[in-house]
Write a protein that holds these residues in place. Structure first.
Motif, mmCIF file in Angstrom:
data_model
loop_
_atom_site.group_PDB
_atom_site.id
_atom_site.type_symbol
_atom_site.label_atom_id
_atom_site.label_comp_id
_atom_site.label_asym_id
_atom_site.label_seq_id
_atom_site.Cartn_x
_atom_site.Cartn_y
_atom_site.Cartn_z
ATOM 1 N N GLY A 179 -7.224 5.172 -7.213
ATOM 2 C CA GLY A 179 -7.400 5.901 -5.956
ATOM 3 C C GLY A 179 -6.310 6.887 -5.625
ATOM 4 N N SER A 191 0.843 -1.199 0.000
ATOM 5 C CA SER A 191 0.000 0.000 0.000
ATOM 6 C C SER A 191 0.875 1.244 0.000
ATOM 7 C CB SER A 191 -0.911 0.015 1.227
ATOM 8 O OG SER A 191 -1.597 1.255 1.320
ATOM 9 N N SER A 206 -1.901 -1.063 -3.770
ATOM 10 C CA SER A 206 -3.013 -0.179 -3.419
ATOM 11 C C SER A 206 -2.522 1.272 -3.460
ATOM 12 C CB SER A 206 -3.539 -0.509 -2.028
ATOM 13 O OG SER A 206 -4.477 0.478 -1.619
ATOM 14 N N ALA A 266 -4.696 3.955 -2.943
ATOM 15 C CA ALA A 266 -5.614 4.845 -2.222
ATOM 16 C C ALA A 266 -4.830 5.721 -1.256
ATOM 17 C CB ALA A 266 -6.641 4.014 -1.448
ATOM 18 N N GLN A 267 -5.175 7.017 -1.206
ATOM 19 C CA GLN A 267 -4.564 8.007 -0.325
ATOM 20 C C GLN A 267 -3.080 8.243 -0.648
ATOM 21 O OE1 GLN A 267 -5.538 7.568 3.898
ATOM 22 N NE2 GLN A 267 -7.212 6.203 3.350
ATOM 23 N N ALA A 293 -0.491 4.220 0.752
ATOM 24 C CA ALA A 293 -1.274 5.208 1.498
ATOM 25 C C ALA A 293 -0.341 6.136 2.274
ATOM 26 C CB ALA A 293 -2.231 4.516 2.461
#
Length: 369
Positions: free
Chosen positions: A72, A27, A49, A51-52, A29
């Motif tokens: 994302g 991630s 990932s 996202a953020q 993020a």
């Protein structure tokens, strides 16, 4: 100054990016990837990932930027026509701002000229983004100085003070003494600001180094009419100095006719003056010494006074005005300041003195002279 919440990780080199991706992270993020060529990194990014995550001024292979958005991530592209990097992750160095021999061609001069003519929405956005990221970089820098046990003390004063004058030398000696245990911060410009940064920069353990530096810069007393000659004299001192100490300058292109001084080793230069003024005062948690000055210095005195007026005892920082005649007769700031402080938590922390030695007794806490 804006304070971040949560974990933010700045990634500003491909080597750092590759190292972190190879560690197996799944991630991104909280990652802020700044100014990188990601043309060949799309597949590695998109299998994680996003996202953020935030990508600022990065270059992508065709279609990868849209794919990152769909996954994302937030992507803000480069803004064309801007001489500065709106997404920079660190404060400026003097060498970055004075990046060419002729001042008119330097980044500092180009940025000022652009700020004067830049009226498009893209220009306004670029300036706002730039100042936001300088603000974030400054917060990180100041936090590091505090962790290192080097609180920040401010020295404010007039930009017109000339090298070679007795008041310039006194301001330099003030910065020199304060710099033994504190981090000196100024408005980053010429005059008293430069003198304090010069004094802070020159190491205290080299006999005669400060006098030699003062003699060198005195050959070019003012930044008028030739900023280039003025800056070259300063860089001559910088290049000849071993073990120069850290100090901070916080200037603004709003006053672009006042060049940044090369003795502040880290420079937080803003386009907008109002937030810059507030931040300059806010970072000085060890107090501020106000040397004689005019309109700008008076504004800083009362802006600082307003902060202290509403602060509780634990948050008040010393205010020291140097020069009784200046602050009681030439510009009678002291009577109003004293009346304002009466009965408030700030009252015992407001001082009027005549010499930099007296100022050091208040703010320097026994700093070596």
């Amino acid at each position: 100054m804006k304070h971040s919440h949560g974990r933010v990780l700045d990634v500003t080199s491909l080597a750092d990016l590759d190292r972190r991706l190879s560690s197996g992270t799944r991630s991104l993020a909280g990652w802020r990837v700044v100014g990188l060529d990601l043309t060949h990194r799309g597949p590695d990014l998109l299998e994680r990932s996003l996202a953020q995550s935030l990508f600022l001024g990065c270059t992508f292979a065709e279609g990868d930027d849209d794919a990152v958005r769909r996954a994302g991530g937030i992507v803000l592209q480069r803004i064309p026509g801007t001489p500065v990097d709106p997404y920079r992750a660190a404060l400026y160095t003097p060498a970055e701002l004075y990046d060419t021999p002729r001042y008119e061609d330097t980044l500092d001069a180009r940025a000022y000229a652009w700020s004067q003519r830049g009226t498009s929405p893209d220009d306004t956005l670029a300036m706002a983004l730039h100042d936001h990221h300088v603000d974030t970089a400054l917060e990180t820098w100041v936090s590091g100085r505090r962790v290192a046990g080097r609180p920040v003390v401010g020295v404010m004063g007039g930009h017109a003070l000339e090298r070679g004058s007795a008041p310039y030398a006194e301001a330099a000696r003030l910065g020199h003494a304060l710099g033994t245990r504190l981090t000196v911060a100024t408005g980053g410009g010429p005059g008293a600001m430069e003198a304090a940064n010069l004094g802070a920069f020159v190491p205290a353990d080299v006999a005669g180094a400060l006098d030699d530096a003062l003699d060198t810069v005195a050959r070019v007393p003012s930044f008028r009419p030739d900023i280039g000659a003025w800056a070259r004299a300063a860089f001559e001192v910088v290049e000849a100095t071993r073990g120069g100490r850290v100090s901070l300058g916080i200037p603004t292109w709003h006053y672009g006719h006042e060049p940044p001084n090369p003795f502040a080793t880290s420079i937080a230069k803003y386009f907008r003056n109002a937030p810059r003024e507030a931040i300059l005062l806010e970072v000085c948690d060890a107090g501020i010494v106000f040397l004689p000055g005019a309109g700008g210095t008076v504004q800083e005195v009362f802006q600082d006074a307003c902060e202290n007026y509403y602060a509780d005892e634990s948050a008040v920082a010393p205010m020291v005005l140097v020069g009784r005649r200046h602050w009681t007769e030439v510009l009678p700031v002291w009577p109003l300041l004293r009346a304002l402080a009466a009965g408030r938590a700030m009252e015992p922390h407001v001082h009027l003195v005549d010499t930099v030695e007296e100022a050091l007794d208040v703010v320097g806490g026994g700093a070596a002279r």
